[in-house]
Write an enzyme that holds these catalytic residues in place. Structure first.
Site, PDB file in Angstrom:
ATOM      1  N   ASP A 154       0.822  -1.226   0.000  1.00 33.59           N
ATOM      2  CA  ASP A 154       0.000   0.000   0.000  1.00 33.59           C
ATOM      3  C   ASP A 154       0.853   1.272   0.000  1.00 33.59           C
ATOM      4  O   ASP A 154       0.481   2.259  -0.630  1.00 33.59           O
ATOM      5  CB  ASP A 154      -0.905   0.040   1.245  1.00 33.59           C
ATOM      6  CG  ASP A 154      -2.007  -1.010   1.194  1.00 33.59           C
ATOM      7  OD1 ASP A 154      -2.304  -1.518   0.097  1.00 33.59           O
ATOM      8  OD2 ASP A 154      -2.555  -1.336   2.266  1.00 33.59           O
TER       9      ASP A 154
HETATM   10  P1  NAP Z   1       0.835  -3.910   3.170  1.00 38.03           P
HETATM   11  O1  NAP Z   1       0.195  -2.958   2.256  1.00 38.03           O
HETATM   12  O2  NAP Z   1       0.008  -4.560   4.217  1.00 38.03           O
HETATM   13  O3  NAP Z   1       1.558  -5.019   2.251  1.00 38.03           O
HETATM   14  C1  NAP Z   1       2.407  -5.964   2.800  1.00 38.03           C
HETATM   15  C2  NAP Z   1       2.784  -6.964   1.710  1.00 38.03           C
HETATM   16  O4  NAP Z   1       3.748  -7.844   2.258  1.00 38.03           O
HETATM   17  C3  NAP Z   1       1.626  -7.804   1.241  1.00 38.03           C
HETATM   18  O5  NAP Z   1       1.104  -7.339   0.019  1.00 38.03           O
HETATM   19  C4  NAP Z   1       2.218  -9.226   1.138  1.00 38.03           C
HETATM   20  O6  NAP Z   1       2.105  -9.646  -0.240  1.00 38.03           O
HETATM   21  C5  NAP Z   1       3.681  -9.060   1.548  1.00 38.03           C
HETATM   22  N1  NAP Z   1       4.137 -10.116   2.463  1.00 38.03           N
HETATM   23  C6  NAP Z   1       3.491 -10.678   3.514  1.00 38.03           C
HETATM   24  N2  NAP Z   1       4.252 -11.626   4.089  1.00 38.03           N
HETATM   25  C7  NAP Z   1       5.418 -11.654   3.398  1.00 38.03           C
HETATM   26  C8  NAP Z   1       6.617 -12.421   3.502  1.00 38.03           C
HETATM   27  N3  NAP Z   1       6.787 -13.379   4.461  1.00 38.03           N
HETATM   28  N4  NAP Z   1       7.634 -12.195   2.614  1.00 38.03           N
HETATM   29  C9  NAP Z   1       7.483 -11.259   1.635  1.00 38.03           C
HETATM   30  N5  NAP Z   1       6.372 -10.503   1.498  1.00 38.03           N
HETATM   31  C10 NAP Z   1       5.353 -10.694   2.363  1.00 38.03           C
HETATM   32  O7  NAP Z   1       2.061  -3.227   3.944  1.00 38.03           O
HETATM   33  P2  NAP Z   1       2.657  -1.763   3.843  1.00 38.03           P
HETATM   34  O8  NAP Z   1       3.001  -1.426   2.419  1.00 38.03           O
HETATM   35  O9  NAP Z   1       3.711  -1.726   4.896  1.00 38.03           O
HETATM   36  O10 NAP Z   1       1.452  -0.822   4.249  1.00 38.03           O
HETATM   37  C11 NAP Z   1       0.912  -0.822   5.561  1.00 38.03           C
HETATM   38  C12 NAP Z   1      -0.593  -0.850   5.530  1.00 38.03           C
HETATM   39  O11 NAP Z   1      -1.096  -1.067   6.858  1.00 38.03           O
HETATM   40  C13 NAP Z   1      -1.179   0.464   5.040  1.00 38.03           C
HETATM   41  O12 NAP Z   1      -2.357   0.231   4.308  1.00 38.03           O
HETATM   42  C14 NAP Z   1      -1.497   1.182   6.367  1.00 38.03           C
HETATM   43  O13 NAP Z   1      -2.489   2.170   6.229  1.00 38.03           O
HETATM   44  C15 NAP Z   1      -1.970   0.012   7.198  1.00 38.03           C
HETATM   45  N6  NAP Z   1      -1.866   0.258   8.654  1.00 38.03           N
HETATM   46  C16 NAP Z   1      -0.766   0.841   9.178  1.00 38.03           C
HETATM   47  C17 NAP Z   1      -0.691   1.092  10.523  1.00 38.03           C
HETATM   48  C18 NAP Z   1       0.535   1.790  11.109  1.00 38.03           C
HETATM   49  O14 NAP Z   1       0.407   2.455  12.126  1.00 38.03           O
HETATM   50  N7  NAP Z   1       1.704   1.627  10.476  1.00 38.03           N
HETATM   51  C19 NAP Z   1      -1.737   0.701  11.367  1.00 38.03           C
HETATM   52  C20 NAP Z   1      -2.857   0.064  10.804  1.00 38.03           C
HETATM   53  C21 NAP Z   1      -2.909  -0.155   9.423  1.00 38.03           C
HETATM   54  P3  NAP Z   1       2.079 -11.236  -0.564  1.00 38.03           P
HETATM   55  O15 NAP Z   1       0.879 -11.771   0.139  1.00 38.03           O
HETATM   56  O16 NAP Z   1       2.003 -11.315  -2.063  1.00 38.03           O
HETATM   57  O17 NAP Z   1       3.344 -11.777  -0.014  1.00 38.03           O
END
Ligand code: NAP
Length: 234
Positions: A154
């Site tokens: 994301d």
């Molecule tokens: P993300 O959008 O959740 O994407 C993480 C990606 O990691 C997934 O698409 C997954 O794809 C891949 N993944 C999972 N396990 C893996 C592994 N073992 N090895 C390699 N890849 C792996 O993460 P992000 O880009 O860090 O974004 C964070 C999201 O969380 C945002 O939408 C944010 O708004 C939300 N959020 C953040 C917080 C905060 O405070 N930081 C709190 C709540 C929500 P595959 O399944 O294809 O592997």
């Protein structure tokens, strides 16, 4: 005499009508054929555009790292899931020892809690001087040779910047799509937390390395180190 010429006119009219009918039928058939071809081409184009490019060999990815001079690493939630921060820190250190610029770009919402990525990188002893917030590094992507995305989705979705229909439209993202080349490590085509399609992964300058982040980074580290340890660094 009058009735025979009337008959002739009638026959002529029937022949003309038949000819016109046949011509219209032929034209319709031709048009629908053209339309079908058009639709099929459109479907093919959409299907072709939807397939991400995957690195052919793991050694291709290592070569890309070795050829790059300026590298920006983007960690995301997947790095934390995989506990890959130690392999990532060691890989970055090896590349930096070779004289490359290796920096980490941290999105404020990366992971699942504020500061998530900073804590993990700190645990792996990544120097603080190599870690940059979004607003301090986003302008560098267009000048860097390589963006290495590790389990982020994301926070690197260009649709949030470009597509008014994207639910995340307006959320700042890390502009990895502007890098000359992008390598993205994730297990497959899973979405991120927002469950939004990410068009980044099918862009021309992006190649995927599918698998668990820790395992992939360990392989890359081994390849880079064997290059580093070879007599002429070849
Ligand atoms: P993300 O959008 O959740 O994407 C993480 C990606 O990691 C997934 O698409 C997954 O794809 C891949 N993944 C999972 N396990 C893996 C592994 N073992 N090895 C390699 N890849 C792996 O993460 P992000 O880009 O860090 O974004 C964070 C999201 O969380 C945002 O939408 C944010 O708004 C939300 N959020 C953040 C917080 C905060 O405070 N930081 C709190 C709540 C929500 P595959 O399944 O294809 O592997």
């Amino acid at each position: 005499m009058e009735s025979s010429s009337a008959l002739l006119i009638l026959v002529a009219c029937v022949i003309v009508a038949l000819l016109v009918f046949a011509a219209v039928k032929l034209m319709r058939a031709h048009l629908s054929e053209l339309r079908d071809i058009g639709i099929n081409e459109d479907v093919k184009a959409v299907t072709a555009a939807a397939e991400p490019e995957v690195v052919a060999e793991k050694s291709d990815a290592a070569r890309t790292l070795l050829e790059a001079q300026e590298i920006i690493v983007v960690p995301g939630f997947g790095m934390g899931v995989s506990r890959a921060q130690f392999q990532l820190a060691a890989l970055a250190a090896s590349l930096a020892e070779m004289g490359k610029s290796v920096r980490f770009a941290i999105h404020p919402a990366a992971g699942r809690m504020p500061g998530h990525m900073n804590i993990l990188l700190d645990e792996a002893e990544v120097p603080h001087t190599a870690v940059f917030d979004l607003e301090h590094i986003n302008g560098r992507f267009s000048a860097c040779d390589l963006a290495l995305i590790v389990g982020a989705n994301d926070v690197v979705n260009p649709a949030a910047r470009e597509d008014v229909n994207c639910p995340n439209y307006g959320m700042p993202v890390l502009d990895t799509d502007k890098a000359r080349q992008v390598l993205a490590i994730k297990r497959g085509q899973g979405n991120g937390y927002s469950s939004i399609n990410n068009p980044l992964f099918t862009r021309d300058n992006v190649r995927m390395i599918y698998g668990d982040a820790r395992e992939i980074l360990q392989n890359l580290l081994d390849e880079v180190k064997s290059h580093q340890d070879s007599p002429a660094g070849t």
